[in-house]
Each structure stands twice: as structure tokens, then as C-alpha cells.
Scaffold this active site. Sequence first.
Site, PDB file in Angstrom:
ATOM      1  N   HIS A   1     -22.577   9.965 -24.569  1.00 19.05           N
ATOM      2  CA  HIS A   1     -21.907   9.540 -25.807  1.00 19.05           C
ATOM      3  C   HIS A   1     -21.027   8.333 -25.462  1.00 19.05           C
ATOM      4  O   HIS A   1     -19.984   8.481 -24.839  1.00 19.05           O
ATOM      5  CB  HIS A   1     -21.074  10.698 -26.363  1.00 19.05           C
ATOM      6  CG  HIS A   1     -20.610  10.477 -27.771  1.00 19.05           C
ATOM      7  ND1 HIS A   1     -19.612   9.580 -28.097  1.00 19.05           N
ATOM      8  CD2 HIS A   1     -21.023  11.023 -28.933  1.00 19.05           C
ATOM      9  CE1 HIS A   1     -19.429   9.613 -29.411  1.00 19.05           C
ATOM     10  NE2 HIS A   1     -20.276  10.467 -29.937  1.00 19.05           N
TER      11      HIS A   1
ATOM     12  N   HIS B   1     -25.102   4.896 -30.537  1.00 20.81           N
ATOM     13  CA  HIS B   1     -23.857   5.192 -29.808  1.00 20.81           C
ATOM     14  C   HIS B   1     -24.000   6.407 -28.895  1.00 20.81           C
ATOM     15  O   HIS B   1     -23.112   6.676 -28.086  1.00 20.81           O
ATOM     16  CB  HIS B   1     -22.700   5.402 -30.790  1.00 20.81           C
ATOM     17  CG  HIS B   1     -22.730   6.743 -31.459  1.00 20.81           C
ATOM     18  ND1 HIS B   1     -23.673   7.094 -32.405  1.00 20.81           N
ATOM     19  CD2 HIS B   1     -21.944   7.831 -31.307  1.00 20.81           C
ATOM     20  CE1 HIS B   1     -23.443   8.335 -32.799  1.00 20.81           C
ATOM     21  NE2 HIS B   1     -22.407   8.810 -32.147  1.00 20.81           N
TER      22      HIS B   1
END
Lengths: 86, 165
Positions: B87, B72
Site C-alpha cells: 500500500h 496506490h
Amino acid sequence: MKEFTYTITDPLGIHARPAGQVAKLAKTYADTVITITKDGNAAKASQLMKLMGLGVKQGDTVLVTAEGSSEEEAIAALKAYFTDNL
Amino acid sequence: MGIFTKLFGKPEDIDPNALYAPMLGQAVPVTEVPDATFAEGMLGQGIAIIPSDGRVCAPCNATVENMFETGHAVSLTAENGAEILIHVGLETVSLGGKCFKIHVKNGQKVKKGQLLMEVDLEGIRAAGLDTITPVLVCNYDDFSQFEVSTGNTVTHQDTIITLSK
């Protein structure tokens, strides 16, 4: 030098948010070097990228050390953060 | 660069002081990210992309510092020393790798535009999470010049951050 060891209970470990919070906290003690060590790999707590790079997960035990003129306060603050959040 | 160079695929000009958009979408100020960790700059300064496509590409020539096992997020060190964090989405660590396919590994050198990971944006939304993707420079205060460009629809060819020491 002050130190403590802590075993991570948070299921997500030290991901981006807690790493950011730890780094921010560490930076408030500019005169003290705070280091986090996992499996022999050490990162300065103020260096966000290195800290995330340790890949600390649930069940991992880390050693947190502080050395410098605010080591007492710094280690207390970090211990409180780890206990409450990690 | 002339049209012929573009047509015949000569190496493109890469500005060493630029970070290009890692995802297609809308570039917005990081202060618009509905998560204080990012909006308040705790992880660094930069922009955020509201992605329209799930491919995440290197924003510059760099070394992969830390590809999170969950896929992620990724951190990179640029050739100019910038420490970059991408992110993808908010709270996406909780997906435990679901919706993310990783294409690079730690320590790997990557070229600008190289595929880092593929993201199932629909899957993230279906999980009730926001896909907005902060793109941050953690050590922004090491650079005397640091400018962000937002408010535009961006592709992998568009500069989102310009920085120099």
C-alpha cells in the site's frame, strides 16, 4: 440465512481500510459464513484479499449474506458498518 | 554466488521463503506507521518502507491478485501462498490515480523484481500525504515461521520478511 443489499455511497468504495475493517468484523463471527457478492462474484468477508479483489466502487450494489449460528447478529453488525462507513 | 555469476547476469538465487523489499528506502516496523489500520495489523503483519525511489517491484515471484485502479495499492499471491499487500503511502486512495503509473494487470504472473508501478513520491508529498508504504502479509497466520527485518536501508535485493509454513 440472512441478507441485505447495499449500494455504496462512499466515493472511494471498499478500498484497503474498509476491507480490513469488514474482514475484522466478519472474523468475530467465526461460526457464521459471511459472503459479499458483486456482479455475481462472491468473496468471503473474512478473506481480505478476495474482498479487495471485488473492486467495489461508489454506486455498486453488493449483496451481503450471513449463514450460521450468529447470522442474525452478524448481519446486523455488517449492515450497521456499511450504513455508517460505506 | 561468485562475483563472475553476478557480473555475467546469471539468474540470481531467489529464496522462495523470502519477500524482498519492493521499494528502495528505510525499512521500519509497521507499528511506526501513523495509521491505526496498518499499525494495529488489521490488514496483516509485515513492515513499512519509507521510500527514497518511486519504483515498486515484485517482492517475490507471484500472481497479481488485485491492482487497484487508482494504482496506490496492489495485492499479490506469492508462489508459497503468501497474500501480500503493498500500500503505497497513506490515504493515497484519495489521489484517484494521480501520481501512480501502473505496469501490470490483474491475473498477471510476475517475477521477483519486476516493475509493478511507478510512483511520483514528490507528488504525494505535495498533496500533503505520507509516502510510507506498508508491505504486509494478510494471511501471516498460515505460516509457522514469520520474521520481519527492519531498521535498515533496503534495496530490491534485501529480504524484509522470511516466512515458511
